[in-house]
Scaffold this active site. Structure first.
Site, mmCIF file in Angstrom:
data_model
loop_
_atom_site.group_PDB
_atom_site.id
_atom_site.type_symbol
_atom_site.label_atom_id
_atom_site.label_comp_id
_atom_site.label_asym_id
_atom_site.label_seq_id
_atom_site.Cartn_x
_atom_site.Cartn_y
_atom_site.Cartn_z
ATOM 1 N N ASP A 126 0.830 -1.209 0.000
ATOM 2 C CA ASP A 126 0.000 0.000 0.000
ATOM 3 C C ASP A 126 0.865 1.259 0.000
ATOM 4 O OD1 ASP A 126 -2.700 0.638 -0.313
ATOM 5 O OD2 ASP A 126 -2.831 1.397 1.710
ATOM 6 N N GLU A 136 -11.067 6.453 -2.073
ATOM 7 C CA GLU A 136 -11.015 6.817 -0.648
ATOM 8 C C GLU A 136 -12.156 6.148 0.131
ATOM 9 O OE1 GLU A 136 -8.252 7.766 -0.086
ATOM 10 O OE2 GLU A 136 -7.907 9.913 -0.167
ATOM 11 N N GLU A 160 -9.722 -2.974 -6.070
ATOM 12 C CA GLU A 160 -9.586 -3.049 -4.608
ATOM 13 C C GLU A 160 -9.696 -4.501 -4.133
ATOM 14 O OE1 GLU A 160 -8.782 -0.787 -2.296
ATOM 15 O OE2 GLU A 160 -8.876 1.042 -3.474
ATOM 16 N N GLU A 213 -0.122 10.526 5.002
ATOM 17 C CA GLU A 213 -0.300 9.072 4.866
ATOM 18 C C GLU A 213 1.055 8.413 4.574
ATOM 19 O OE1 GLU A 213 -4.190 8.219 3.135
ATOM 20 O OE2 GLU A 213 -3.301 6.545 2.058
HETATM 21 C C1 LIG Z 1 -5.397 0.295 -2.362
HETATM 22 C C2 LIG Z 1 -5.767 1.535 -1.629
HETATM 23 N N1 LIG Z 1 -6.990 2.096 -1.798
HETATM 24 C C3 LIG Z 1 -7.290 3.261 -1.131
HETATM 25 C C4 LIG Z 1 -6.435 3.867 -0.293
HETATM 26 C C5 LIG Z 1 -6.816 5.104 0.493
HETATM 27 N N2 LIG Z 1 -6.012 6.229 0.192
HETATM 28 C C6 LIG Z 1 -5.198 3.252 -0.130
HETATM 29 N N3 LIG Z 1 -4.254 3.772 0.701
HETATM 30 N N4 LIG Z 1 -4.860 2.067 -0.797
#
Ligand SMILES: Cc1ncc(CN)c(N)n1
Length: 227
Positions: A52, A145, A215, A93
């Site tokens: 991520d 998001e 996702e 983040e």
């Molecule tokens: C795969 C994914 N999707 C959404 C997000 C949210 N910013 C994330 N960090 N990573």
């Protein structure tokens, strides 16, 4: 006399109804269930963390390109400020991922992106093209998001057994402030979709479905490794 139809279903609301099962598949994935019931495999969690981090780095140019589209195609100062705020929170983040990775003994320096992640990053890159309409980009931004918000908020609901040291992660996206931010993105996207031509609305719907599918692949990759 003109009467206002207060029962009118918004474009996004109609998609959420029409594609309910796909949406639930992305936001109630077994990986999320495993966090929520405390059975998550910590190596899977580490894999998710490192992958991520790469995703978020690729997400930044996509959001920046959405900001440019807002400036060129909408010019609405509210939209611009909300997206700018989104970019600032992605900066946080990235710092959060670095700190969290060191807590979990995960090295972020030589992560090899896995297939599902590469596919997702390629999708984002395609959407940075100036040919992609602002309505499509802002809808995609909202969807990305929102999947995290809805998924991680589920791990914090009453009755969840999320382990204490995973709660920090869930709170990052599952908190009320992030929910409000997603709602704001949704209303910006709705505003754009309301006035967009039919073919653009269709493209935005396809992008929304693509996000849900990507996702799911991302959670699958985190759970099982591989592609
Ligand atoms: C795969 C994914 N999707 C959404 C997000 C949210 N910013 C994330 N960090 N990573």
């Amino acid at each position: 006399m003109e009467t206002k139809d207060t029962n009118k279903v918004s474009v996004i609301e109609s998609w959420l109804r029409k594609h309910r099962l796909v949406y639930v598949g992305a936001t109630r994935h077994p990986f999320i269930h495993s966090i929520r019931d405390g059975t998550v495999n910590l190596n899977s969690f580490r894999r998710w963390l490192e992958q991520d981090y790469i995703f978020v780095r690729a997400f930044v140019p996509f959001v920046a390109s959405t900001l440019v589209k807002a400036w060129k195609q909408s010019g609405d100062t509210n939209d611009i400020e909300v997206i700018l705020g989104g970019l600032a929170s992605l900066n946080d983040e990235i710092s959060w991922f670095k700190k969290e990775a060191s807590k979990w003994d995960v090295s972020l320096s030589n992560v090899v992106p896995q297939e599902a992640n590469l596919n997702y990053c390629r999708f984002l890159e395609r959407l940075t093209s100036p040919e992609v309409e602002y309505a499509v980009a802002i809808t995609t931004f909202w969807a990305i998001e929102t999947v995290y918000q809805d998924s991680f908020a589920h791990c914090l609901e009453d009755g969840s057994e999320t382990p204490e040291d995973l709660k920090r992660t869930c709170e990052r996206w599952g908190n009320d402030e992030f929910k409000k931010y997603c709602d704001t993105l949704q209303s910006i996207a709705e505003g754009q979709l309301e006035k967009a031509p039919e073919d653009v609305v269709k493209k935005a719907e396809v992008a929304f479905l693509d996000v849900l599918e990507l996702e799911v692949e991302f959670w699958n990759m985190s759970s099982h490794g591989g592609t």
